[in-house]
Design a protein around this motif. Structure first.
Motif, mmCIF file in Angstrom:
data_model
loop_
_atom_site.group_PDB
_atom_site.id
_atom_site.type_symbol
_atom_site.label_atom_id
_atom_site.label_comp_id
_atom_site.label_asym_id
_atom_site.label_seq_id
_atom_site.Cartn_x
_atom_site.Cartn_y
_atom_site.Cartn_z
ATOM 1 N N VAL A 56 0.859 -1.184 0.000
ATOM 2 C CA VAL A 56 0.000 0.000 0.000
ATOM 3 C C VAL A 56 0.893 1.231 0.000
ATOM 4 O O VAL A 56 1.782 1.368 0.838
ATOM 5 C CB VAL A 56 -0.912 0.014 1.239
ATOM 6 C CG1 VAL A 56 -1.761 1.272 1.265
ATOM 7 C CG2 VAL A 56 -1.792 -1.223 1.275
ATOM 8 N N SER A 57 0.663 2.131 -0.949
ATOM 9 C CA SER A 57 1.477 3.343 -1.000
ATOM 10 C C SER A 57 0.799 4.531 -0.325
ATOM 11 O O SER A 57 1.464 5.478 0.101
ATOM 12 C CB SER A 57 1.813 3.704 -2.455
ATOM 13 O OG SER A 57 0.633 3.843 -3.220
ATOM 14 N N ALA A 58 -0.530 4.502 -0.199
ATOM 15 C CA ALA A 58 -1.245 5.596 0.474
ATOM 16 C C ALA A 58 -2.609 5.094 0.916
ATOM 17 O O ALA A 58 -3.195 4.222 0.278
ATOM 18 C CB ALA A 58 -1.397 6.799 -0.462
ATOM 19 N N ALA A 59 -3.110 5.670 2.024
ATOM 20 C CA ALA A 59 -4.437 5.299 2.524
ATOM 21 C C ALA A 59 -5.040 6.477 3.266
ATOM 22 O O ALA A 59 -4.373 7.109 4.098
ATOM 23 C CB ALA A 59 -4.345 4.088 3.441
ATOM 24 N N ASP A 60 -6.281 6.794 2.945
ATOM 25 C CA ASP A 60 -7.032 7.842 3.636
ATOM 26 C C ASP A 60 -8.301 7.182 4.167
ATOM 27 O O ASP A 60 -9.167 6.770 3.387
ATOM 28 C CB ASP A 60 -7.367 8.984 2.674
ATOM 29 C CG ASP A 60 -8.027 10.147 3.385
ATOM 30 O OD1 ASP A 60 -7.919 10.227 4.626
ATOM 31 O OD2 ASP A 60 -8.660 10.983 2.719
ATOM 32 N N ILE A 61 -8.393 7.047 5.497
ATOM 33 C CA ILE A 61 -9.486 6.278 6.106
ATOM 34 C C ILE A 61 -10.203 7.143 7.128
ATOM 35 O O ILE A 61 -9.582 7.679 8.058
ATOM 36 C CB ILE A 61 -8.939 5.005 6.776
ATOM 37 C CG1 ILE A 61 -8.202 4.139 5.748
ATOM 38 C CG2 ILE A 61 -10.065 4.212 7.426
ATOM 39 C CD1 ILE A 61 -7.381 3.030 6.344
ATOM 40 N N LEU A 62 -11.509 7.276 6.964
ATOM 41 C CA LEU A 62 -12.359 7.994 7.911
ATOM 42 C C LEU A 62 -13.426 7.028 8.419
ATOM 43 O O LEU A 62 -14.151 6.433 7.623
ATOM 44 C CB LEU A 62 -13.031 9.197 7.250
ATOM 45 C CG LEU A 62 -12.154 10.413 6.937
ATOM 46 C CD1 LEU A 62 -12.920 11.406 6.077
ATOM 47 C CD2 LEU A 62 -11.690 11.093 8.210
ATOM 48 N N ILE A 63 -13.514 6.862 9.734
ATOM 49 C CA ILE A 63 -14.528 5.995 10.326
ATOM 50 C C ILE A 63 -15.389 6.829 11.269
ATOM 51 O O ILE A 63 -14.871 7.577 12.108
ATOM 52 C CB ILE A 63 -13.887 4.817 11.069
ATOM 53 C CG1 ILE A 63 -13.203 3.878 10.058
ATOM 54 C CG2 ILE A 63 -14.925 4.049 11.883
ATOM 55 C CD1 ILE A 63 -12.573 2.658 10.654
ATOM 56 N N ASP A 64 -16.691 6.713 11.105
ATOM 57 C CA ASP A 64 -17.646 7.419 11.942
ATOM 58 C C ASP A 64 -18.275 6.418 12.906
ATOM 59 O O ASP A 64 -19.123 5.615 12.503
ATOM 60 C CB ASP A 64 -18.730 8.068 11.065
ATOM 61 C CG ASP A 64 -19.597 9.036 11.841
ATOM 62 O OD1 ASP A 64 -19.786 8.801 13.053
ATOM 63 O OD2 ASP A 64 -20.085 10.011 11.257
ATOM 64 N N VAL A 75 -7.717 3.961 -0.902
ATOM 65 C CA VAL A 75 -6.433 3.268 -0.788
ATOM 66 C C VAL A 75 -5.763 3.183 -2.154
ATOM 67 O O VAL A 75 -6.419 2.906 -3.165
ATOM 68 C CB VAL A 75 -6.630 1.846 -0.224
ATOM 69 C CG1 VAL A 75 -5.309 1.097 -0.166
ATOM 70 C CG2 VAL A 75 -7.270 1.913 1.155
ATOM 71 N N THR A 76 -4.456 3.427 -2.178
ATOM 72 C CA THR A 76 -3.664 3.318 -3.407
ATOM 73 C C THR A 76 -2.593 2.255 -3.221
ATOM 74 O O THR A 76 -1.875 2.253 -2.210
ATOM 75 C CB THR A 76 -3.001 4.663 -3.758
ATOM 76 O OG1 THR A 76 -4.006 5.663 -3.908
ATOM 77 C CG2 THR A 76 -2.220 4.551 -5.059
ATOM 78 N N LEU A 77 -2.516 1.330 -4.171
ATOM 79 C CA LEU A 77 -1.540 0.243 -4.120
ATOM 80 C C LEU A 77 -0.415 0.493 -5.115
ATOM 81 O O LEU A 77 -0.635 1.056 -6.191
ATOM 82 C CB LEU A 77 -2.218 -1.091 -4.433
ATOM 83 C CG LEU A 77 -3.466 -1.439 -3.640
ATOM 84 C CD1 LEU A 77 -3.990 -2.801 -4.075
ATOM 85 C CD2 LEU A 77 -3.201 -1.404 -2.155
#
Length: 199
Positions: A56-64, A75-77
């Motif tokens: 994984v080169s980048a990940a932006d995760i938002l959990i409510d 997610v970017t692989l």
């Protein structure tokens, strides 16, 4: 029925304007623990299962936590870092007949909707639907989802979570159809992501 005066109208509009801000305030941003996470995949060569991984080169995760279905993931692989146990299979996989890493160095998944389980949870039957971009082609896919708290943590401790995703895609649907006489079309995904709260 009470008539809506100017004062009550302004109060109602003000409350409506504050609602999205209050909901957004419950979102928690998470960062990926790359060392503890893995994007695994399985494919079949002459009917024999072969496994591989992709970083994984980048990940932006938002959990409510209050509105789990409103959670989001992007997610970017790194295709160039994809590996299998067989060097020849790895070269063929990242070559122009399959993933074509030189021209399409990344794969991206961006969620568009989340369906909770019957119990209203992000596990036990939950699914994540999103847009998968592979070889420059974007198609919808749906993955099974399970989210777990860290072992031994309290019920309100959401500082560290483990996200498990699994499903399958057709490589031919994305134009990655090289070597069809040897390699099966279905690619099974098995993703484990350990995420830690950034706030």
């Amino acid at each position: 029925m009470r008539p809506m005066t100017r004062r009550t109208a302004l109060a109602t509009l003000g409350a409506a304007a504050l609602c999205p801000l209050a909901a957004a305030a419950t979102e928690r941003r998470y960062v990926l623990d790359k060392a503890a996470s893995s994007v695994g995949f399985r494919f079949f060569v002459n009917g024999i299962a072969q496994a591989g991984t992709m970083p994984v080169s980048a990940a932006d995760i938002l959990i409510d936590p209050d509105r789990p279905a409103a959670s989001r993931v992007d997610v970017t692989l790194d295709v160039t870092g994809a590996r299998t146990a067989l060097p020849l299979a790895t070269q063929a996989m990242i070559g122009p007949d399959v993933l074509h890493a030189a021209r399409f160095p990344v794969i991206r998944f961006s969620s568009t909707s989340i369906r909770l389980s019957a119990e209203g949870r992000l596990s036990g039957g939950a699914t994540v639907t999103g847009a998968l971009t592979l070889r420059g082609l974007t198609l919808p896919i749906t993955l099974n989802a399970n989210v777990f708290r860290a072992r031994g943590s309290g019920p309100n401790d959401l500082s560290t979570l483990t996200v498990r995703l699994d499903g399958a895609i057709s490589r031919a649907a994305f134009g990655a159809s090289g070597f069809p006489g040897f390699v099966g079309d279905a690619v099974e995904l098995d993703i484990t992501a350990v995420i830690r709260s950034a706030t």
